[in-house]
Design a protein around this motif. Structure first.
Motif, PDB file in Angstrom:
ATOM      1  N   LEU B   5       0.859  -1.156  -0.090  1.00 46.41           N
ATOM      2  CA  LEU B   5       0.019  -0.032   0.024  1.00 46.41           C
ATOM      3  C   LEU B   5       0.793   1.312  -0.119  1.00 46.41           C
ATOM      4  O   LEU B   5       1.730   1.297   0.861  1.00 46.41           O
ATOM      5  N   ILE B   7       0.755   4.537   0.947  1.00 42.67           N
ATOM      6  CA  ILE B   7       0.015   5.423   1.593  1.00 42.67           C
ATOM      7  C   ILE B   7       0.174   6.982   1.658  1.00 42.67           C
ATOM      8  O   ILE B   7      -0.717   7.700   1.983  1.00 42.67           O
ATOM      9  N   HIS B  16     -10.420  -1.669  -3.230  1.00 45.49           N
ATOM     10  CA  HIS B  16     -10.052  -1.527  -1.868  1.00 45.49           C
ATOM     11  C   HIS B  16     -11.171  -2.116  -1.077  1.00 45.49           C
ATOM     12  O   HIS B  16     -11.618  -2.485   0.028  1.00 45.49           O
ATOM     13  N   LEU B  26      -5.310  -3.353   2.628  1.00 42.80           N
ATOM     14  CA  LEU B  26      -5.925  -2.225   3.112  1.00 42.80           C
ATOM     15  C   LEU B  26      -6.085  -2.430   4.849  1.00 42.80           C
ATOM     16  O   LEU B  26      -5.690  -1.681   5.736  1.00 42.80           O
ATOM     17  N   GLU B  29      -2.539  -3.133   6.578  1.00 49.35           N
ATOM     18  CA  GLU B  29      -1.461  -2.155   6.518  1.00 49.35           C
ATOM     19  C   GLU B  29      -2.273  -1.099   7.175  1.00 49.35           C
ATOM     20  O   GLU B  29      -1.144  -0.410   7.776  1.00 49.35           O
ATOM     21  N   LEU B  30      -3.202  -0.907   7.169  1.00 53.35           N
ATOM     22  CA  LEU B  30      -3.805   0.692   7.583  1.00 53.35           C
ATOM     23  C   LEU B  30      -4.533   0.369   8.738  1.00 53.35           C
ATOM     24  O   LEU B  30      -4.474   1.127   9.802  1.00 53.35           O
ATOM     25  N   PHE B  31      -5.577  -0.552   8.937  1.00 51.63           N
ATOM     26  CA  PHE B  31      -6.567  -0.382   9.909  1.00 51.63           C
ATOM     27  C   PHE B  31      -6.134  -1.264  11.225  1.00 51.63           C
ATOM     28  O   PHE B  31      -6.079  -0.903  12.289  1.00 51.63           O
ATOM     29  N   LEU B 109      -5.020   8.148   0.768  1.00 52.72           N
ATOM     30  CA  LEU B 109      -4.768   7.065   2.005  1.00 52.72           C
ATOM     31  C   LEU B 109      -4.045   7.676   3.248  1.00 52.72           C
ATOM     32  O   LEU B 109      -4.284   7.221   4.255  1.00 52.72           O
ATOM     33  N   GLN B 113      -5.329   7.410   6.747  1.00 51.25           N
ATOM     34  CA  GLN B 113      -4.487   7.090   7.965  1.00 51.25           C
ATOM     35  C   GLN B 113      -4.403   8.024   9.126  1.00 51.25           C
ATOM     36  O   GLN B 113      -4.611   7.338  10.061  1.00 51.25           O
ATOM     37  N   ASN B 117      -5.924   6.707  12.520  1.00 57.42           N
ATOM     38  CA  ASN B 117      -5.035   6.861  13.848  1.00 57.42           C
ATOM     39  C   ASN B 117      -5.366   7.681  14.899  1.00 57.42           C
ATOM     40  O   ASN B 117      -5.207   7.419  16.053  1.00 57.42           O
TER      41      ASN B 117
END
Lengths: 377, 342
Positions: B5, B7, B16, B26, B29-31, B109, B113, B117
């Motif tokens: 990803l 980002i 996605h 997704l 790596e992100l959530f 993205l 993020q 976060n």
């Protein structure tokens, strides 16, 4: 808060109320009209009527910009927004004013028309610059208060040679409306009473100056006190009106002297003179056709006139709901709660008459701040 | 699968939301790194929660806001605070959240993020875990960047019973701080507002405050968070539910000078403006001073005040004695407040 709390001081209010109480003549009834919707709003928001002696009666005037907009002009705006592929920029309250068949711009927006709420006319021109491929139209409404900003934007648009900006001009004049009220009162009576005086418009007078009201005061033999919009301003103005009525004087007094001069704002007036010409006649909701009561763009600025650019057809004035007494409310002849629709079919959630739309409208102010029981129906 | 990803430069793509490998990337790596906790890490279609001894409270709330980032918060922190507060004002201790994201194709993205976060930070700060969730992607132009729906579960202590039906004539009405901060801060953050303020949204989780309040005054009758529609809407809603009237003192309402000024300018009233970190509470007059003291002792209640009284009134009117001396109705508004014309 500085410059606000000073004008909302309860102790000073009490002093003014005491003076009004001492000044009114017993056995006499005083009938005053506040022309401006802004004043109507202040009266209700601060419950000023409750502080006044029982023999002072306030009648609410037509000076609420969206209240006097006729249905046909709303219909035209809806047509423009839905059929001409424009972005129509409107001041907030305008979106909810009912046109014919109770259609409004908010509904048109929900159905896909591009209708934007703006805070100032200048935003509209900024949008035209950001989106040169789109036609941007300012739905210009209001009295002399909002007219100079429209002209200022026209001047900017002219300077920059903007080809995608135009104005749907619905600006109206205060003096002919006041005259219509007083003429109507002479023929029909305001609830069978005679007005003893008028609370004159504050922000309008800031532009026009106070001198324009002199002839009116003389012709109709009534005092006019031009008032600020804070609660103490209004109490002070009412005291002055009582004094003038007692002395049987027909003068124009300026209570709002911190803002209003006799000649008005010369730059604003010059701008209006440059871009605008009077209309032969204009239909007002509640007041009917009034000659020389509104503005249109001068022919040399036809390129900026939405009515010309989009060949907007004049639409017939739709019939108001027969039971709606907005016209009588706008002329100060009845109190909002005397209308059979008030608080039942007609509420701020679902306005039938325009007076129920804006917080400056007499019906909405009445409903929001004092309605009895009905509010919870 | 790591490292697929981008980002920093990448955007949300339709794939996605397809449920395939792109969706998994997704999430991975992100959530998942943001919300890391054992229940979520189990990776099942449902979260399995431990057994609770007491009654549970559940609530759900969708969050749509423009702009997504505003002074004092963003849609991510708001989605945590809003749902936690709905639990907290019921007297529940929030434990877990479920989160749903509707993303618009093309949304950066990097922004996603940041939002995720912030959301995770808000959850950690509040001591709750995001235990399950879902992500969908809609085509460009069919969404507004990000919508987030959160569902929250909390535990009620066995003796906590709060509700509108417990409000009684004679009750004192309290508020924990200044009104309208969130609504005006968000309005000012809109690029076309023309407002410049240093105002921050009051968006915050209130469950620690409500816990302190319930400890100091276990007999609180009702609490509510005056979000959309502001104080006026919340009071009217409660007055109708409890079949009572309410009398408010305008001079007792805590309002910052900035909110007052913005409202003056735009023709709004602070009582109609949204809050995201405020609550109103009802208790008997007898307990009101102790409750007020407890709220003021808490960092989230320094400007708390007793703002009015509940009265008997079959027509359920909420009225306000104005600072100027008169009395007027405190009516809820229809729709969003619209700025006045002149």
């Amino acid at each position: 808060m500085k410059y606000l709390d000073e004008f909302r001081d309860p102790a000073l209010a009490e002093k003014l109320v005491n003076r009004i109480n001492r000044t009114v003549e017993s056995g006499r009834e005083y009938h005053f009209m506040e022309f401006c919707g802004g004043h109507t709003h202040t009266l209700f928001r601060y419950s000023i009527q409750d502080m006044l002696p029982d023999n002072i009666h306030m009648h609410h005037g037509p000076g609420c910009p969206v209240c006097v907009l006729p249905m046909a002009r709303i219909d035209q705006a809806i047509q423009l927004a839905t059929e001409c592929d424009v972005i129509l920029c409107c001041y907030g309250d305008t979106l909810r004013v009912p046109g014919s068949a109770r259609r409004n711009l908010l509904q048109a927006k929900a159905r896909g028309a591009e209708v934007r709420t703006i805070y100032s006319a200048a935003e509209c021109l900024a949008l035209a610059e950001q989106q040169p491929e789109r036609q941007i139209v300012l739905f210009a409404i209001g009295f002399e208060t909002t007219t100079p900003p429209t002209c200022l934007v026209l001047q900017e648009a002219e300077k920059k040679g903007r080809k995608n900006f135009s104005v749907f001009c619905n600006h109206v004049k205060t003096v002919p409306a006041m005259q219509a009220i007083l003429d109507g009162e002479l023929s029909q009576g305001i609830g069978s009473t005679r007005l003893d005086g008028l609370v004159g418009p504050g922000h309008v007078s800031l532009v026009t100056g106070s001198l324009v009201f002199e002839a009116l005061a003389k012709k109709y033999d009534r005092p006019i006190v031009i008032s600020g919009f804070e609660p103490l301003d209004l109490l002070h103005s009412l005291l002055l009106l009582v004094e003038e009525s007692n002395a049987r004087r027909s003068t124009v007094k300026v209570q709002y002297s911190r803002a209003v001069s006799p000649q008005g704002n010369k730059r604003s007036l010059a701008l209006m003179e440059k871009y605008l010409a009077g209309r032969e006649t204009f239909t007002w909701r509640g007041l009917g056709n009034l000659p020389h009561s509104a503005w249109q763009l001068k022919p040399e600025y036809a390129a900026f006139d939405a009515e010309q650019r989009f060949s907007m057809p004049a639409l017939p004035e739709a019939k108001e709901n027969k039971a709606c007494l907005c016209p009588e409310v706008l002329r100060g002849q009845i109190r909002p709660d005397a209308c059979p629709l008030y608080g039942k079919q007609c509420t701020p959630e679902n306005p039938i008459g325009a007076c129920m739309v804006s917080s400056e409208g007499a019906c909405a102010a009445y409903y929001l701040y004092r309605s009895t029981g009905l509010a919870n129906a | 699968m790591a490292g697929k990803l981008d980002i920093q430069q990448g955007v949300v793509e339709l794939q996605h939301g397809s449920g395939g490998r792109a969706t998994a990337t997704l999430l991975q790596e992100l959530f998942l790194p943001a919300f890391a906790n054992p229940i979520l890490a189990a990776g099942n279609d449902q979260a399995t929660l431990p057994q609770f001894q007491n009654r549970l409270a559940i609530t759900t709330d969708s969050h749509v806001i423009y702009p997504l980032f505003f002074p004092g918060g963003n849609i991510g922190s708001l989605a945590v605070h809003g749902t936690i507060n709905d639990l907290a004002v019921g007297g529940a201790r929030p434990k877990h959240l479920a989160a749903n994201f509707i993303l618009e194709e093309g949304f950066p993205l990097a922004d996603l993020q940041r939002i995720v976060n912030h959301m995770a930070e808000a959850a950690i700060d509040a001591g709750v875990t995001v235990v399950t969730g879902d992500t969908k992607v809609v085509e460009r132009g069919k969404g507004d960047g990000v919508y987030i729906t959160t569902t929250g579960v909390g535990i009620l202590d066995s003796d906590t019973i709060l509700g509108a039906d417990r409000i009684r004539a004679g009750d004192a009405i309290l508020v924990n701080g200044t009104l309208g901060d969130h609504g005006i801060a968000v309005m000012a953050a809109r690029p076309d507002s023309g407002l410049v303020t240093e105002l921050q949204s009051d968006s915050q989780s209130l469950h620690r405050l409500t816990a302190a309040m319930l400890q100091a005054c276990p007999s609180i009758h009702c609490m509510r968070d005056p979000t959309r529609g502001g104080l006026a809407a919340a009071l009217n809603e409660l007055a109708h539910q409890a079949r009572v009237g309410m009398r408010i003192e305008e001079s007792h309402l805590p309002v910052t000078a900035e909110v007052r000024a913005a409202c003056e300018l735009l023709g709004f009233d602070p009582v109609n403006i949204a809050n995201e970190g405020k609550l109103i509470a009802f208790c008997s007059q007898q307990h009101a001073p102790a409750l007020l003291a407890a709220i003021r002792e808490h960092p989230q209640g320094k400007e708390a005040a007793i703002i009015g009284t509940v009265v008997e009134d079959p027509s359920c009117k909420v009225s306000m004695r104005t600072r100027f001396g008169g009395t007027r109705l405190l009516e809820w508004k229809w729709g969003d407040p619209l700025p006045r014309i002149c």
